[in-house]
Design an enzyme around this catalytic site. Structure first.
Site, short mmCIF file in Angstrom:
data_model
loop_
_atom_site.label_atom_id
_atom_site.label_comp_id
_atom_site.label_asym_id
_atom_site.label_seq_id
_atom_site.Cartn_x
_atom_site.Cartn_y
_atom_site.Cartn_z
N GLU A 110 -3.58 -17.21 15.27
CA GLU A 110 -3.63 -16.85 16.68
C GLU A 110 -3.75 -15.34 16.76
O GLU A 110 -3.16 -14.63 15.95
CB GLU A 110 -2.37 -17.29 17.43
CG GLU A 110 -2.21 -18.78 17.59
CD GLU A 110 -1.52 -19.44 16.41
OE1 GLU A 110 -1.59 -20.69 16.31
OE2 GLU A 110 -0.94 -18.73 15.56
N TYR A 122 -11.94 -11.02 12.34
CA TYR A 122 -11.85 -12.43 11.98
C TYR A 122 -13.22 -13.11 12.08
O TYR A 122 -13.62 -13.86 11.19
CB TYR A 122 -10.82 -13.16 12.85
CG TYR A 122 -9.41 -12.65 12.65
CD1 TYR A 122 -8.89 -12.42 11.38
CD2 TYR A 122 -8.60 -12.37 13.74
CE1 TYR A 122 -7.61 -11.95 11.20
CE2 TYR A 122 -7.30 -11.89 13.57
CZ TYR A 122 -6.81 -11.68 12.29
OH TYR A 122 -5.54 -11.21 12.11
#
Length: 153
Positions: A110, A122
């Site tokens: 998260e 990411y």
């Protein structure tokens, strides 16, 4: 301190002795940092916890919870003065490799919706948005959503 070439970056498992240094770095990075207790609990639980060093100094750290064939990245941090120099990418690659060695099929994480630099990192490493966790993170004025991201390993 400036970042040194990648060959000078080393990794080792996090120990309780590292927590004093980590506890000084953490609040300089996050508005709602992990507590010393959070780190102790993670070590006690047996999570895969690593520090990244340059010339013997801790410059980053990461923790991943490995359960069955899944890896959940809990914390990935680089000391504030060294951010933006590729060390987060090196640390993330290390955590992906650790997860693969434990035969994890997928990695999840998260990230705050406002943390666009982390989201870009990411995504550049192959993570895809899987959904939104509403009101996941505390803020000074309430709560903030998290982007749930995943990577097939």
């Amino acid at each position: 301190m400036s970042a040194l070439p990648q060959q000078h970056v080393s990794f080792r498992p996090m120990s309780y002795d590292d927590l004093a240094v980590i506890s000084r770095i953490e609040p300089t990075i996050y508005s709602h940092p992990w507590t010393l207790g959070n780190f102790k609990d993670s070590l006690n639980a047996g999570y895969s916890a690593w520090v990244m060093e340059i010339a013997g100094d801790i410059v980053g750290y990461a923790l991943v919870m490995l359960v069955l064939d899944e890896a959940h990245l809990l914390n990935l941090s680089v000391a504030k003065p060294l951010q933006g120099q590729g060390l987060g990418r090196i640390l993330l690659a290390h955590m992906i490799a650790i997860s693969q060695r434990h035969q994890a099929a997928n990695m999840f994480l998260e990230v705050r919706v406002s943390n666009t630099k982390a989201i870009a990192l990411y995504e550049s490493m192959g993570f895809c948005e899987m959904g939104i966790r509403r009101n996941y993170y505390p803020t000074k004025t309430g709560r903030e959503d998290a982007v749930l991201m995943g990577l097939a390993l």
